[in-house]
Scaffold this active site. Structure first.
Site, PDB file in Angstrom:
ATOM      1  N   ILE A 272       0.901  -1.156   0.000  1.00 31.74           N
ATOM      2  CA  ILE A 272       0.000   0.000   0.000  1.00 31.74           C
ATOM      3  C   ILE A 272       0.939   1.204   0.000  1.00 31.74           C
ATOM      4  O   ILE A 272       1.932   1.227   0.737  1.00 31.74           O
ATOM      5  CB  ILE A 272      -0.937  -0.014   1.239  1.00 31.74           C
ATOM      6  CG1 ILE A 272      -1.815   1.235   1.305  1.00 31.74           C
ATOM      7  CG2 ILE A 272      -0.190  -0.153   2.537  1.00 31.74           C
ATOM      8  CD1 ILE A 272      -2.874   1.183   2.439  1.00 31.74           C
ATOM      9  N   SER A 273       0.658   2.199  -0.860  1.00 33.59           N
ATOM     10  CA  SER A 273       1.594   3.316  -1.017  1.00 33.59           C
ATOM     11  C   SER A 273       1.664   4.178   0.240  1.00 33.59           C
ATOM     12  O   SER A 273       0.744   4.203   1.060  1.00 33.59           O
ATOM     13  CB  SER A 273       1.182   4.195  -2.195  1.00 33.59           C
ATOM     14  OG  SER A 273       1.046   3.419  -3.355  1.00 33.59           O
ATOM     15  N   GLN A 274       2.758   4.922   0.298  1.00 34.22           N
ATOM     16  CA  GLN A 274       2.988   5.884   1.387  1.00 34.22           C
ATOM     17  C   GLN A 274       1.899   6.967   1.324  1.00 34.22           C
ATOM     18  O   GLN A 274       1.577   7.449   0.236  1.00 34.22           O
ATOM     19  CB  GLN A 274       4.366   6.460   1.079  1.00 34.22           C
ATOM     20  CG  GLN A 274       4.816   7.612   1.863  1.00 34.22           C
ATOM     21  CD  GLN A 274       6.104   8.175   1.257  1.00 34.22           C
ATOM     22  OE1 GLN A 274       6.647   7.647   0.272  1.00 34.22           O
ATOM     23  NE2 GLN A 274       6.575   9.247   1.825  1.00 34.22           N
TER      24      GLN A 274
END
Ligand code: SAH
Length: 239
Positions: free
Chosen positions: A85-87
């Site tokens: 899951i992206s930052q």
């Protein structure tokens, strides 16, 4: 200075500090608030709606329960099958760059956990998201249903080909890196539509690139360096 004065000064200094630090016992709400202040506003995200949506979105429900206490830290987290899951900062940056309107219909390549799709769904009319790993597609679809999203459609497949039946789109967001923009996606973008993609051929760093379609051609703007997981499938045959 007397000991007493010194003690009070120290007490004051320490009581100011903790406002910016998250502690193990903090609630998800408090951690999320700190994330918005420190990692989003603090790093230059200005779009009020994006800040508001990310200030409410329960990121901890998009990761495994064992990662809950890390859910509001500003880095990517594992979501299974070697994916992440992206930052939060990068999610905010990409969402802001797309300059979305409430009437927009948006396509996402790379559903992953479904977090980015949920953020988009709060800002636009409809979200279409494609995931190439079946397990992740199913998990995200169930999660988004449980959270009550009715304006997100998840498809299992290779996002390289886009979603022809639902095209054209006002905006397209690509959350896996590639060395070129898939031509079918350019075709499925409306004129004046915006597309954002981590563009580059290395697995470590890519250039987050915003493309605006003008009379069939793309105007490209490089935004910053990012590190995304690679796009797989058709894109790999086109090196
Ligand atoms: N947007 C996601 C994070 C994406 S990680 C989130 O908010 O959680 C990148 C995702 O892209 C991975 O889940 C990966 O399986 C997927 N992916 C890689 N290549 C793809 C392709 N060709 N089509 C669709 N999805 C792809």
């Amino acid at each position: 200075m007397t000991n007493r004065k010194m003690f009070h000064l120290l007490l004051m200094a320490f009581s100011l500090l903790p406002a910016f630090l998250a502690y193990p016992g903090d609630s998800d709400d408090k951690r999320r608030l700190l994330m918005v202040e420190h990692d989003l506003k603090g790093r230059g995200i200005r779009d009020k709606k994006v800040l508001e949506v990310m200030g409410k979105m329960p990121r901890h429900l998009f990761v495994d329960a064992s990662l809950r206490d890390k859910a509001y830290e500003d880095y990517p987290l594992p979501i299974g099958e070697g994916q992440t899951i992206s930052q939060p900062y990068v999610v905010a940056l990409m969402t802001e760059a797309l300059r979305l309107k409430p009437t927009d219909r948006v396509l996402e390549l790379g559903t992953g956990s479904g977090y980015q799709a949920a953020v988009l769904a709060e800002l636009v009319k409809d979200v279409y998201t494609i995931e190439i790993r079946k397990g992740l597609a199913e998990k995200a679809e169930n999660r988004l249903k449980e959270l009550g999203y009715r304006n997100i459609r998840v498809k299992y497949g290779d996002g390289y080909f886009g979603w022809e039946d639902q095209s054209p789109f006002d905006a397209i967001i690509i959350t896996a890196s590639a060395n070129h923009i898939p031509p079918p996606l350019i075709k499925q973008l409306k004129d004046n539509g915006r597309l954002i993609i981590p563009l580059g051929s290395t697995v470590y760093f890519q250039t987050l690139t915003l493309a605006v379609k003008k009379k069939g051609e793309l105007d490209l703007e490089q935004i910053t360096s990012v590190a995304f997981v690679p796009m797989i499938g058709e894109v790999q045959k086109k090196r």
